[in-house]
Design an enzyme around this catalytic site. Structure first.
Site, short mmCIF file in Angstrom:
data_model
loop_
_atom_site.label_atom_id
_atom_site.label_comp_id
_atom_site.label_asym_id
_atom_site.label_seq_id
_atom_site.Cartn_x
_atom_site.Cartn_y
_atom_site.Cartn_z
N GLU A 48 0.83 -1.21 0.00
CA GLU A 48 0.00 0.00 0.00
C GLU A 48 0.86 1.26 0.00
O GLU A 48 0.58 2.21 -0.72
CB GLU A 48 -0.94 0.00 1.20
CG GLU A 48 -2.03 -1.04 1.15
CD GLU A 48 -3.04 -0.83 0.03
OE1 GLU A 48 -3.21 0.33 -0.43
OE2 GLU A 48 -3.66 -1.81 -0.39
N ASN A 52 1.03 3.93 -3.01
CA ASN A 52 0.74 5.35 -2.80
C ASN A 52 1.83 6.24 -3.41
O ASN A 52 1.53 7.26 -4.02
CB ASN A 52 0.60 5.66 -1.31
CG ASN A 52 -0.78 5.36 -0.77
OD1 ASN A 52 -1.69 5.01 -1.51
ND2 ASN A 52 -0.92 5.48 0.54
N ARG A 106 -9.91 4.28 -7.29
CA ARG A 106 -9.16 4.17 -6.03
C ARG A 106 -10.13 4.16 -4.87
O ARG A 106 -11.04 4.98 -4.80
CB ARG A 106 -8.18 5.34 -5.87
CG ARG A 106 -7.12 5.35 -6.94
CD ARG A 106 -6.06 4.32 -6.64
NE ARG A 106 -5.27 4.07 -7.82
CZ ARG A 106 -4.55 2.99 -7.99
NH1 ARG A 106 -4.50 2.07 -7.06
NH2 ARG A 106 -3.85 2.82 -9.07
#
Length: 145
Positions: A48, A52, A106
């Site tokens: 994650e 990002n 997203r």
């Protein structure tokens, strides 16, 4: 805080490198004999953070993602993921579940996932200079069974 082992890795902000980073952290943490759940949690949280950096930090550009991982005090893993991308204007808002600055596909759950799978998540950021995420997780491992 005694450092037992550590590594540093620099990768390009390409989506293919996200899975590579997952493999690297798996190999590194394996020395602690983690449970499958602990290993999966760390891989997902790291994934994650790297995603990002790719999607939000370097939106329409390429750059480097810097990862440093340490094993401290014999069973605590600290992973630092840093980019020199766009930065985050408001960290508190960015960490709110379902908030996203990305496209409609997203979910806005990246930080929520990181917080769910780690004991501590620390985020620092400066607009135009990048973001740093530090993930901390205690590994109890199979020896706790």
């Amino acid at each position: 805080m005694e450092i037992n082992n550590e590594f540093s890795l620099t990768v390009e902000s390409k989506s293919v490198n996200e899975s590579f980073c997952r493999v690297v952290i798996s190999a590194f943490v394996s020395q602690l004999d983690p449970t499958i759940e602990e290993l999966s949690d760390l891989k997902t949280a790291l994934s994650e953070a790297v995603t990002n950096s790719i999607v939000h930090g370097y939106k329409d550009s390429r750059g480097k993602i810097y990862i440093n991982a340490k094993i401290v005090d014999s069973n605590i893993v600290k992973i630092r993921i840093r980019d020199r991308g766009a930065g985050i204007e408001d960290i508190k808002t960015a960490m709110t579940p379902l908030f996203s600055t990305g496209d409609g596909d997203r979910a806005g759950l990246g930080f929520t996932v990181m917080e769910s799978f780690c004991d501590k998540v620390k985020v620092t950021s400066t607009l135009g200079k990048g973001t740093c995420v530090v993930l901390t997780k205690r590994i109890t491992g199979h020896s706790a069974w």
